[in-house]
Design a protein around this motif. Structure first.
Motif, short mmCIF file in Angstrom:
data_model
loop_
_atom_site.label_atom_id
_atom_site.label_comp_id
_atom_site.label_asym_id
_atom_site.label_seq_id
_atom_site.Cartn_x
_atom_site.Cartn_y
_atom_site.Cartn_z
N LEU A 42 -2.83 32.34 -67.46
CA LEU A 42 -4.23 32.55 -67.83
C LEU A 42 -4.86 31.26 -68.35
N THR A 43 -4.13 30.55 -69.18
CA THR A 43 -4.65 29.29 -69.72
C THR A 43 -4.93 28.29 -68.62
N ARG A 44 -3.99 28.15 -67.70
CA ARG A 44 -4.18 27.21 -66.58
C ARG A 44 -5.38 27.60 -65.73
N ALA A 45 -5.51 28.90 -65.43
CA ALA A 45 -6.64 29.37 -64.62
C ALA A 45 -7.96 29.11 -65.33
N THR A 46 -8.00 29.41 -66.62
CA THR A 46 -9.23 29.22 -67.39
C THR A 46 -9.61 27.75 -67.48
N ARG A 47 -8.66 26.90 -67.76
CA ARG A 47 -8.95 25.46 -67.85
C ARG A 47 -9.41 24.90 -66.52
N TRP A 48 -8.78 25.37 -65.44
CA TRP A 48 -9.18 24.88 -64.11
C TRP A 48 -10.61 25.32 -63.80
N LEU A 49 -10.95 26.55 -64.07
CA LEU A 49 -12.31 27.04 -63.81
C LEU A 49 -13.33 26.31 -64.67
N GLU A 50 -12.97 26.04 -65.93
CA GLU A 50 -13.88 25.29 -66.81
C GLU A 50 -14.08 23.88 -66.28
N SER A 51 -13.04 23.28 -65.70
CA SER A 51 -13.18 21.95 -65.14
C SER A 51 -14.07 21.95 -63.91
N VAL A 52 -14.05 23.03 -63.16
CA VAL A 52 -14.93 23.15 -61.99
C VAL A 52 -16.39 23.21 -62.43
N ILE A 53 -16.66 23.91 -63.53
CA ILE A 53 -18.02 24.02 -64.04
C ILE A 53 -18.54 22.65 -64.49
N THR A 54 -17.69 21.85 -65.14
CA THR A 54 -18.14 20.57 -65.69
C THR A 54 -18.19 19.46 -64.66
N ASP A 55 -17.56 19.67 -63.49
CA ASP A 55 -17.59 18.61 -62.43
C ASP A 55 -18.97 18.45 -61.85
#
Length: 197
Positions: free
Chosen positions: A184-197
């Motif tokens: 869950l942590t990995r998925a959440t961090r990856w999605l948050e990184s997509v938003i900030t890109d």
């Protein structure tokens, strides 16, 4: 895979199972919501349709026989695969990681027989956001490419995926043995990184 191949897979799977509907998991369930012409290339690259019989949700059914029938008659390297260029993978519903209450958001895709008459065969496909949650948690390169392409083309929002994870929670199958919190942590961090890109 295009939508006609997808429809053919559903019709044929239902016919061999002698059931009116199947549940479609995996990336190609996106074809239940969008025509292939509206989808990015990354979303239609798979040649495999992951299907479980509709009867899998009824107690007392011999699911193994049904999954074997799918693999033999419409599976990889079957005559169906040779003819249509796509194939069906019979899967257990209890092996899929999805948000809670995903069953209530399934998208109904009815495959007609090409003459305009309804053939009575339906694929119950994952809601696109639920599909992206599953792919984000799986976290493989091909999963990230799939989800990124849908976000890039504004078919699904990264914020919507994060919100679904946060509000619905995850239905973890008993066979899932990896660290759930880490996934869950990995998925959440990856999605948050997509938003900030």
């Amino acid at each position: 895979m295009n939508r006609e191949q997808f429809a053919q897979a559903i019709r044929t799977a239902c016919a061999y199972l002698d059931e009116p509907y199947v549940v479609v998991f995996g990336s190609q369930s996106i074809l239940g919501s969008y025509d292939d012409s509206a989808l990015p290339m990354e979303a239609t690259m798979s040649r495999e349709v992951d299907i479980t019989p509709g009867s899998a949700f009824v107690t007392g059914i011999d699911l193994e026989d049904k999954l074997s029938a799918l693999d033999v008659f419409v599976g990889e390297d079957s005559p169906f695969h040779d003819l249509h260029g796509v194939y069906v993978e019979g899967i257990h519903k209890d092996t899929v990681v999805l948000p809670n209450e995903w069953e209530n958001r399934l998208v109904h895709f009815t495959a007609d027989d090409g003459s305009g008459a309804k053939y009575g065969r339906t694929g119950l496909c994952l809601d696109p956001v639920d599909l992206c949650v599953a792919k984000s948690i799986a976290g493989r390169t091909k999963d990230h490419e799939f989800v990124s392409a849908l976000i890039r083309d504004e078919l699904v929002g990264a914020g919507d995926i994060l919100d679904r994870i946060a509000t619905a929670g995850i239905q973890w199958p008993a066979v899932y043995t990896d660290d759930r919190e880490l996934a869950l942590t990995r998925a959440t961090r990856w999605l948050e990184s997509v938003i900030t890109d």
